[in-house]
Motif scaffolding. Sequence first.
Motif, PDB file in Angstrom:
ATOM      1  N   LEU A 132       0.803  -1.215   0.000  1.00 32.45           N
ATOM      2  CA  LEU A 132       0.000   0.000   0.000  1.00 32.45           C
ATOM      3  C   LEU A 132       0.842   1.273   0.000  1.00 32.45           C
ATOM      4  CD1 LEU A 132      -3.041   0.486  -0.038  1.00 32.45           C
ATOM      5  CD2 LEU A 132      -2.966   0.747   2.441  1.00 32.45           C
ATOM      6  N   THR A 133       1.847   1.333   0.888  1.00 34.02           N
ATOM      7  CA  THR A 133       2.677   2.535   1.001  1.00 34.02           C
ATOM      8  C   THR A 133       4.110   2.229   0.573  1.00 34.02           C
ATOM      9  OG1 THR A 133       3.421   2.131   3.282  1.00 34.02           O
ATOM     10  CG2 THR A 133       1.278   3.217   2.991  1.00 34.02           C
ATOM     11  N   SER A 163       5.676  -0.328   2.829  1.00 35.09           N
ATOM     12  CA  SER A 163       4.991  -1.604   3.035  1.00 35.09           C
ATOM     13  C   SER A 163       5.956  -2.770   2.861  1.00 35.09           C
ATOM     14  CB  SER A 163       3.818  -1.742   2.065  1.00 35.09           C
ATOM     15  OG  SER A 163       2.802  -0.793   2.363  1.00 35.09           O
ATOM     16  N   VAL A 172      -0.561   3.484  -3.222  1.00 37.33           N
ATOM     17  CA  VAL A 172      -1.253   4.767  -3.059  1.00 37.33           C
ATOM     18  C   VAL A 172      -0.621   5.852  -3.917  1.00 37.33           C
ATOM     19  CG1 VAL A 172      -1.770   6.618  -1.432  1.00 37.33           C
ATOM     20  CG2 VAL A 172      -2.135   4.257  -0.754  1.00 37.33           C
ATOM     21  N   ARG A 186      -1.032   1.449   9.561  1.00 35.04           N
ATOM     22  CA  ARG A 186       0.120   1.341   8.669  1.00 35.04           C
ATOM     23  C   ARG A 186       0.325   2.632   7.879  1.00 35.04           C
ATOM     24  NH1 ARG A 186      -0.974  -4.663   6.024  1.00 35.04           N
ATOM     25  NH2 ARG A 186      -0.575  -5.898   7.898  1.00 35.04           N
ATOM     26  N   ILE A 187      -0.781   3.223   7.430  1.00 36.56           N
ATOM     27  CA  ILE A 187      -0.685   4.466   6.662  1.00 36.56           C
ATOM     28  C   ILE A 187      -0.117   5.587   7.530  1.00 36.56           C
ATOM     29  CG2 ILE A 187      -2.015   6.259   5.484  1.00 36.56           C
ATOM     30  CD1 ILE A 187      -3.958   4.068   4.563  1.00 36.56           C
TER      31      ILE A 187
END
Length: 354
Positions: A313-314, A317, A328, A345-346
């Motif tokens: 996701l980031t 990650s 993202v 997590r974000i």
Amino acid sequence: MNVCFAAHPALPRSEGPQAEEGTRADLVSAEPVPKPSEPVPKPSEPAPSQIYGVRHEDGYWVKADPGYQKGKFLEEEFRAANITTLAAIVENAATKLGNKPCMGVRQGLAKICPGVSRRVAIFAETRAEWFMSAMGCLRQGLTIVTVFPNLSVEEIVASLCETEVNVLIVSHATLKTTAEVISKCSAIKHVIVLEDQLEGVGIVPEVLKNVSVIPFHEVVATGKGLNASLRQPTAEDVAIILYTSGSMSLPKGTELTHANVIATVIGYAYQSDLRPDDRYLAFLPLAHVLEFCCEIALVSLNLLIMYGSPMTLTNNSPKVMQGTLGDVQVARPTYINAVPLILDRIVRGVTEKV
């Protein structure tokens, strides 16, 4: 707890300050207000609201009125077209939006015998082919059985044996676990593999030689040349058997009819504030009812869906190579569904860069 987030500006379009070119606000700004000479939107279509969201007195953001308009529009459209099943939603979307490639899978599955139970299990991570396969099954009156990809072998076996599925749809990533499961599920005769972008199906484990292993692209190709008569489901037919994630005990299945799912799809559209230019990033499990119903709503409204993963996701990650971008930043979504673990997590990824 599930949380829906839309990256929309909070000020009225007529009053908000103009964003500088290239800023994030510019990227997610709404469609321009029509000029007097431009045609006015039809009354039956959802008119754009003037405010995307407002800040609650406690500091958090809430949906602005009239955020319900997309749901109201969808409900009226379904009622006018007499849509009572998920198969009818697929047909309606195809009629409105043209002949999309993702619909090629539906009749290909008709050549694969689903067995007496007429149930097909999907054991794979969230991806476009998962959704396409599900729509193909529903289009011909089959029941989908969802299996979370992170379950133990014991939990997977329990779910598959209880539902007596004859066809199992897996991915390249879950093929190894499938090999451990198959010997304990004698009813399974066909395994459809959603290929990896680089490795395809990969090496098929020896234990799967006794069942029919079919690459997903072959199912799609078969559907293009098949003119089978498809069984039409009814509103009260079971559309999906959703199994829990097994966090407390063995997974438990819940039967949802086509009418149940359609009600949830409309409810989701009512509660979200979706816009024509929204970009949605899908990463939660499609085996979960929230993600499943959300994506049906987005397809019905012709909104863009991009697929990612909680593990990519980031930029920080676990499965993102150092120096490369996470989902993202690549997809630049304006809308996501989230759960607390993902939000943590974000936040951690952002704070580490501050």
